[in-house]
Motif scaffolding. Sequence first.
Motif, PDB file in Angstrom:
ATOM      1  N   PHE A  17     -29.421  41.974  16.129  1.00  0.00           N
ATOM      2  CA  PHE A  17     -28.900  40.713  16.660  1.00  0.00           C
ATOM      3  C   PHE A  17     -27.566  40.897  17.378  1.00  0.00           C
ATOM      4  O   PHE A  17     -26.844  39.936  17.597  1.00  0.00           O
ATOM      5  CB  PHE A  17     -28.763  39.685  15.532  1.00  0.00           C
ATOM      6  CG  PHE A  17     -30.074  39.342  14.892  1.00  0.00           C
ATOM      7  CD1 PHE A  17     -30.964  38.485  15.518  1.00  0.00           C
ATOM      8  CD2 PHE A  17     -30.432  39.903  13.674  1.00  0.00           C
ATOM      9  CE1 PHE A  17     -32.186  38.184  14.941  1.00  0.00           C
ATOM     10  CE2 PHE A  17     -31.652  39.601  13.091  1.00  0.00           C
ATOM     11  CZ  PHE A  17     -32.533  38.738  13.724  1.00  0.00           C
ATOM     12  N   ASP A  18     -27.253  42.146  17.725  1.00  0.00           N
ATOM     13  CA  ASP A  18     -26.064  42.405  18.525  1.00  0.00           C
ATOM     14  C   ASP A  18     -26.331  41.897  19.942  1.00  0.00           C
ATOM     15  O   ASP A  18     -27.174  42.443  20.662  1.00  0.00           O
ATOM     16  CB  ASP A  18     -25.758  43.904  18.545  1.00  0.00           C
ATOM     17  CG  ASP A  18     -24.492  44.222  19.316  1.00  0.00           C
ATOM     18  OD1 ASP A  18     -23.411  44.187  18.717  1.00  0.00           O
ATOM     19  OD2 ASP A  18     -24.605  44.488  20.529  1.00  0.00           O
ATOM     20  N   VAL A  19     -25.648  40.837  20.349  1.00  0.00           N
ATOM     21  CA  VAL A  19     -25.970  40.140  21.602  1.00  0.00           C
ATOM     22  C   VAL A  19     -25.853  41.029  22.839  1.00  0.00           C
ATOM     23  O   VAL A  19     -26.775  41.073  23.664  1.00  0.00           O
ATOM     24  CB  VAL A  19     -25.103  38.869  21.759  1.00  0.00           C
ATOM     25  CG1 VAL A  19     -25.350  38.220  23.125  1.00  0.00           C
ATOM     26  CG2 VAL A  19     -25.414  37.882  20.643  1.00  0.00           C
ATOM     27  N   PRO A  20     -24.744  41.762  23.032  1.00  0.00           N
ATOM     28  CA  PRO A  20     -24.659  42.617  24.228  1.00  0.00           C
ATOM     29  C   PRO A  20     -25.798  43.637  24.300  1.00  0.00           C
ATOM     30  O   PRO A  20     -26.390  43.853  25.360  1.00  0.00           O
ATOM     31  CB  PRO A  20     -23.298  43.305  24.075  1.00  0.00           C
ATOM     32  CG  PRO A  20     -22.502  42.369  23.227  1.00  0.00           C
ATOM     33  CD  PRO A  20     -23.491  41.798  22.255  1.00  0.00           C
ATOM     34  N   CYS A  21     -26.107  44.257  23.165  1.00  0.00           N
ATOM     35  CA  CYS A  21     -27.183  45.248  23.150  1.00  0.00           C
ATOM     36  C   CYS A  21     -28.543  44.592  23.333  1.00  0.00           C
ATOM     37  O   CYS A  21     -29.442  45.161  23.954  1.00  0.00           O
ATOM     38  CB  CYS A  21     -27.158  46.038  21.838  1.00  0.00           C
ATOM     39  SG  CYS A  21     -25.817  47.250  21.755  1.00  0.00           S
ATOM     40  N   LEU A  22     -28.682  43.399  22.796  1.00  0.00           N
ATOM     41  CA  LEU A  22     -29.945  42.678  22.945  1.00  0.00           C
ATOM     42  C   LEU A  22     -30.201  42.355  24.415  1.00  0.00           C
ATOM     43  O   LEU A  22     -31.328  42.456  24.899  1.00  0.00           O
ATOM     44  CB  LEU A  22     -29.917  41.395  22.110  1.00  0.00           C
ATOM     45  CG  LEU A  22     -31.262  40.713  21.831  1.00  0.00           C
ATOM     46  CD1 LEU A  22     -32.218  41.678  21.142  1.00  0.00           C
ATOM     47  CD2 LEU A  22     -31.051  39.464  20.989  1.00  0.00           C
ATOM     48  N   LYS A  23     -29.142  41.990  25.137  1.00  0.00           N
ATOM     49  CA  LYS A  23     -29.274  41.708  26.569  1.00  0.00           C
ATOM     50  C   LYS A  23     -29.687  42.963  27.331  1.00  0.00           C
ATOM     51  O   LYS A  23     -30.542  42.918  28.219  1.00  0.00           O
ATOM     52  CB  LYS A  23     -27.956  41.168  27.128  1.00  0.00           C
ATOM     53  CG  LYS A  23     -27.624  39.749  26.700  1.00  0.00           C
ATOM     54  CD  LYS A  23     -26.316  39.296  27.330  1.00  0.00           C
ATOM     55  CE  LYS A  23     -25.981  37.864  26.952  1.00  0.00           C
ATOM     56  NZ  LYS A  23     -24.695  37.425  27.554  1.00  0.00           N
ATOM     57  N   ILE A  24     -29.055  44.081  26.967  1.00  0.00           N
ATOM     58  CA  ILE A  24     -29.402  45.348  27.621  1.00  0.00           C
ATOM     59  C   ILE A  24     -30.849  45.715  27.329  1.00  0.00           C
ATOM     60  O   ILE A  24     -31.600  46.126  28.224  1.00  0.00           O
ATOM     61  CB  ILE A  24     -28.456  46.472  27.148  1.00  0.00           C
ATOM     62  CG1 ILE A  24     -27.035  46.217  27.649  1.00  0.00           C
ATOM     63  CG2 ILE A  24     -28.954  47.832  27.634  1.00  0.00           C
ATOM     64  CD1 ILE A  24     -26.006  47.187  27.101  1.00  0.00           C
ATOM     65  N   PHE A  25     -31.253  45.554  26.077  1.00  0.00           N
ATOM     66  CA  PHE A  25     -32.616  45.895  25.671  1.00  0.00           C
ATOM     67  C   PHE A  25     -33.643  45.043  26.423  1.00  0.00           C
ATOM     68  O   PHE A  25     -34.638  45.556  26.944  1.00  0.00           O
ATOM     69  CB  PHE A  25     -32.764  45.698  24.162  1.00  0.00           C
ATOM     70  CG  PHE A  25     -34.127  46.038  23.633  1.00  0.00           C
ATOM     71  CD1 PHE A  25     -34.511  47.360  23.471  1.00  0.00           C
ATOM     72  CD2 PHE A  25     -35.033  45.036  23.303  1.00  0.00           C
ATOM     73  CE1 PHE A  25     -35.774  47.684  22.985  1.00  0.00           C
ATOM     74  CE2 PHE A  25     -36.293  45.349  22.820  1.00  0.00           C
ATOM     75  CZ  PHE A  25     -36.658  46.676  22.660  1.00  0.00           C
ATOM     76  N   ILE A  26     -33.388  43.739  26.489  1.00  0.00           N
ATOM     77  CA  ILE A  26     -34.304  42.837  27.203  1.00  0.00           C
ATOM     78  C   ILE A  26     -34.347  43.195  28.685  1.00  0.00           C
ATOM     79  O   ILE A  26     -35.416  43.224  29.310  1.00  0.00           O
ATOM     80  CB  ILE A  26     -33.874  41.367  27.014  1.00  0.00           C
ATOM     81  CG1 ILE A  26     -34.055  40.946  25.553  1.00  0.00           C
ATOM     82  CG2 ILE A  26     -34.678  40.445  27.929  1.00  0.00           C
ATOM     83  CD1 ILE A  26     -33.495  39.574  25.235  1.00  0.00           C
ATOM     84  N   SER A  27     -33.170  43.489  29.244  1.00  0.00           N
ATOM     85  CA  SER A  27     -33.096  43.848  30.660  1.00  0.00           C
ATOM     86  C   SER A  27     -33.884  45.121  30.950  1.00  0.00           C
ATOM     87  O   SER A  27     -34.624  45.200  31.938  1.00  0.00           O
ATOM     88  CB  SER A  27     -31.632  44.034  31.071  1.00  0.00           C
ATOM     89  OG  SER A  27     -31.535  44.454  32.415  1.00  0.00           O
ATOM     90  N   LYS A  28     -33.726  46.115  30.079  1.00  0.00           N
ATOM     91  CA  LYS A  28     -34.453  47.373  30.264  1.00  0.00           C
ATOM     92  C   LYS A  28     -35.960  47.156  30.151  1.00  0.00           C
ATOM     93  O   LYS A  28     -36.739  47.694  30.940  1.00  0.00           O
ATOM     94  CB  LYS A  28     -33.996  48.398  29.220  1.00  0.00           C
ATOM     95  CG  LYS A  28     -32.586  48.917  29.407  1.00  0.00           C
ATOM     96  CD  LYS A  28     -32.483  49.852  30.590  1.00  0.00           C
ATOM     97  CE  LYS A  28     -31.101  50.476  30.677  1.00  0.00           C
ATOM     98  NZ  LYS A  28     -30.962  51.355  31.871  1.00  0.00           N
ATOM     99  N   CYS A  29     -36.365  46.364  29.163  1.00  0.00           N
ATOM    100  CA  CYS A  29     -37.795  46.083  28.984  1.00  0.00           C
ATOM    101  C   CYS A  29     -38.366  45.381  30.207  1.00  0.00           C
ATOM    102  O   CYS A  29     -39.447  45.736  30.703  1.00  0.00           O
ATOM    103  CB  CYS A  29     -38.013  45.229  27.736  1.00  0.00           C
ATOM    104  SG  CYS A  29     -37.774  46.107  26.178  1.00  0.00           S
ATOM    105  N   LEU A  30     -37.636  44.378  30.698  1.00  0.00           N
ATOM    106  CA  LEU A  30     -38.080  43.664  31.897  1.00  0.00           C
ATOM    107  C   LEU A  30     -38.136  44.602  33.098  1.00  0.00           C
ATOM    108  O   LEU A  30     -39.084  44.569  33.887  1.00  0.00           O
ATOM    109  CB  LEU A  30     -37.131  42.501  32.197  1.00  0.00           C
ATOM    110  CG  LEU A  30     -37.305  41.226  31.374  1.00  0.00           C
ATOM    111  CD1 LEU A  30     -36.188  40.233  31.700  1.00  0.00           C
ATOM    112  CD2 LEU A  30     -38.664  40.592  31.645  1.00  0.00           C
TER     113      LEU A  30
END
Length: 255
Positions: free
Chosen positions: A37-50
């Motif tokens: 639930f680390d927000v910055p990392c979650l954004k990076i993860f979602i961005s990479k997946c997309l």
Amino acid sequence: YQMAANSTIIPVFLAGWLQMLAPDDCFDEFFVKFNFFDVPCLKIFISKCLGYAIICGSFVVKVPQIVKILTAKSGRGISLVSVTLELLAISATWAYGAGHNFPFSSYGEALFLAIQTSIIAFLVFFYAGRTSAGLVYVSVYVACMAFLLSPAIPVGLLTVLQAGNIFVASFSKCIQAWENFTNSSTGQLSVVTVYMLFLGSCARIFTSIQETGDLMVISSYCLSSICNCIIAVQLVYYWNSPPCQDRGGIAKKTS
């Protein structure tokens, strides 16, 4: 069995793939500390997946369009000017991303879109009875891309191309939209291709913000999304309209 690191239970072979989606400290946050639930990392993860999902989708995004042209044996309703401008925009994105060493996940689909768009352009020439012109077209494009991707290309030129890309990408879509309007038909445009491009360009706004922060790239995808949306709406509006003779493509040679 062998582990990726002493502090994680992720196997080595899997850790390499996961680090593509959660690089550096984010890998530790997710798979060492198990803090998902680390927000910055979650954004990076979602961005990479997309980003990688878009790249995977780009393998086939224009295949329905190519198949439709081959099946109909016609490029009617497809504006060669629009296709060429779109190819220029895609190529500028590809060269700019590579030249600035952006993550491949932020621009990789441009490579596959360029190949498929080149094929579409060639088919428009081919079914207009101008195969030689099509071969010259593709050859010139390959030569230009070889230069744009070479170390000899000035970074300043790439910046100028990307700046122009903001308008070229939009203008290319506007030409196709006008072609549809004047013909009261979308001709051989593929609904699958158009909607995949629309969704992909929307997703790219988010990934560009996260991975590049480049205002020119972000602006380009914003305008592209709007224009793709217009064409997507036209596909629905002209769904049952009979195709008519195209006016913006290439006139077929008569013997």
